[in-house]
Design a protein around this motif. Sequence first.
Motif, PDB file in Angstrom:
ATOM      1  N   UNK A 212       0.796  -1.234   0.000  1.00 35.50           N
ATOM      2  CA  UNK A 212       0.000   0.000   0.000  1.00 35.50           C
ATOM      3  C   UNK A 212       0.827   1.282   0.000  1.00 35.50           C
ATOM      4  N   UNK A 213       1.834   1.373   0.869  1.00 33.97           N
ATOM      5  CA  UNK A 213       2.581   2.630   0.968  1.00 33.97           C
ATOM      6  C   UNK A 213       3.303   2.957  -0.343  1.00 33.97           C
ATOM      7  N   UNK A 235      -0.574  12.597  15.211  1.00 30.71           N
ATOM      8  CA  UNK A 235      -1.437  11.803  16.085  1.00 30.71           C
ATOM      9  C   UNK A 235      -2.791  11.541  15.435  1.00 30.71           C
ATOM     10  N   UNK A 236      -3.370  12.564  14.771  1.00 33.26           N
ATOM     11  CA  UNK A 236      -4.656  12.364  14.095  1.00 33.26           C
ATOM     12  C   UNK A 236      -4.492  11.436  12.899  1.00 33.26           C
ATOM     13  N   UNK A 237      -3.408  11.600  12.157  1.00 33.01           N
ATOM     14  CA  UNK A 237      -3.158  10.718  11.016  1.00 33.01           C
ATOM     15  C   UNK A 237      -2.954   9.278  11.490  1.00 33.01           C
ATOM     16  N   UNK A 242      -3.205   6.333   8.878  1.00 34.78           N
ATOM     17  CA  UNK A 242      -2.329   6.923   7.865  1.00 34.78           C
ATOM     18  C   UNK A 242      -0.975   7.185   8.528  1.00 34.78           C
ATOM     19  N   UNK A 243      -0.167   6.143   8.580  1.00 32.24           N
ATOM     20  CA  UNK A 243       1.081   6.201   9.324  1.00 32.24           C
ATOM     21  C   UNK A 243       2.134   7.007   8.571  1.00 32.24           C
ATOM     22  N   UNK A 244       3.205   7.354   9.260  1.00 34.58           N
ATOM     23  CA  UNK A 244       4.291   8.127   8.656  1.00 34.58           C
ATOM     24  C   UNK A 244       4.933   7.394   7.483  1.00 34.58           C
ATOM     25  N   UNK A 245       4.814   6.083   7.449  1.00 34.68           N
ATOM     26  CA  UNK A 245       5.374   5.317   6.329  1.00 34.68           C
ATOM     27  C   UNK A 245       4.811   5.799   4.999  1.00 34.68           C
ATOM     28  N   UNK A 251       7.564  14.680   2.146  1.00 31.01           N
ATOM     29  CA  UNK A 251       7.524  16.077   2.550  1.00 31.01           C
ATOM     30  C   UNK A 251       8.827  16.771   2.216  1.00 31.01           C
ATOM     31  N   UNK A 252       8.778  18.033   1.745  1.00 31.06           N
ATOM     32  CA  UNK A 252      10.016  18.766   1.462  1.00 31.06           C
ATOM     33  C   UNK A 252      10.802  18.994   2.738  1.00 31.06           C
TER      34      UNK A 252
END
Length: 253
Positions: A212-213, A235-237, A242-245, A251-252
């Motif tokens: 998926x990622x 935390x909301x993600x 929707x993890x940081x992976x 992100x720039x």
Amino acid sequence: MLETADPATKVKRARAAARGWRRGDFAAADGSAMPDRPARPAEPELRAPNQMPRRGKGSLHGRIALLHALAHIEFVAIDLAFDMAGRFGAGFAPDFTTDWLAVGADEAMHFALVDRRLRVLGSRYGALPAHDGLWEAAIETAADPLARLAIVPMVLEARGLDVTPAMIARADAAGDSATAAILRRILSDEIRHVAMGTKWFESGCTALGIAPQKYWKNLLSRHFRGELKPPFNDSARQAAGLTRDYYQALAPA
């Protein structure tokens, strides 16, 4: 639903459709009759994003402009949710349609709350211009359910998770507790909406045997023209699955 232009009528029909589906009043759409564009009321005037006037910060006019932009987002989000169910529901389990009709009912409720607040503040939905960027994303992803899930709930709605806490803080600082309460309700519901998008995206990827990622990043490179800009509400993600992976490496710096 997408052929209903009048906002008040759309709100009523959205909530009634979600109830009717849960009762078993109608069958799932097969996706064959979905319009390319939904009907829109005569107001607001739709402009390109770069032609939108600047919002003043801190003033009553600035708060009205912010609420009007939010009302338009919620209004379009009703159509996005119903288009998701009608266009793609036949390719998923019935719970997919249940989820997205419920999202559509939530978005209708959000729109009604924000429009009511605008009226209390002396304005209304349609009094200011708006842009059609959200529906442009729908057009871009109309042929691919995983692309739609990747872009609309997992990027555009997820961005709402990032920016809404600051909006709440500004409303509280201005003494506008009524607006802050509406924004808190919207934030809570949008976490669930992003979670639904992530769940169905991952389900679709699992069915295809793809990671998926990695596939999400591939779809963003093909269908999303903007940038994912921090700060992120991690935390909301995370609460939405929707993890940081998914997004951190994009992100720039």
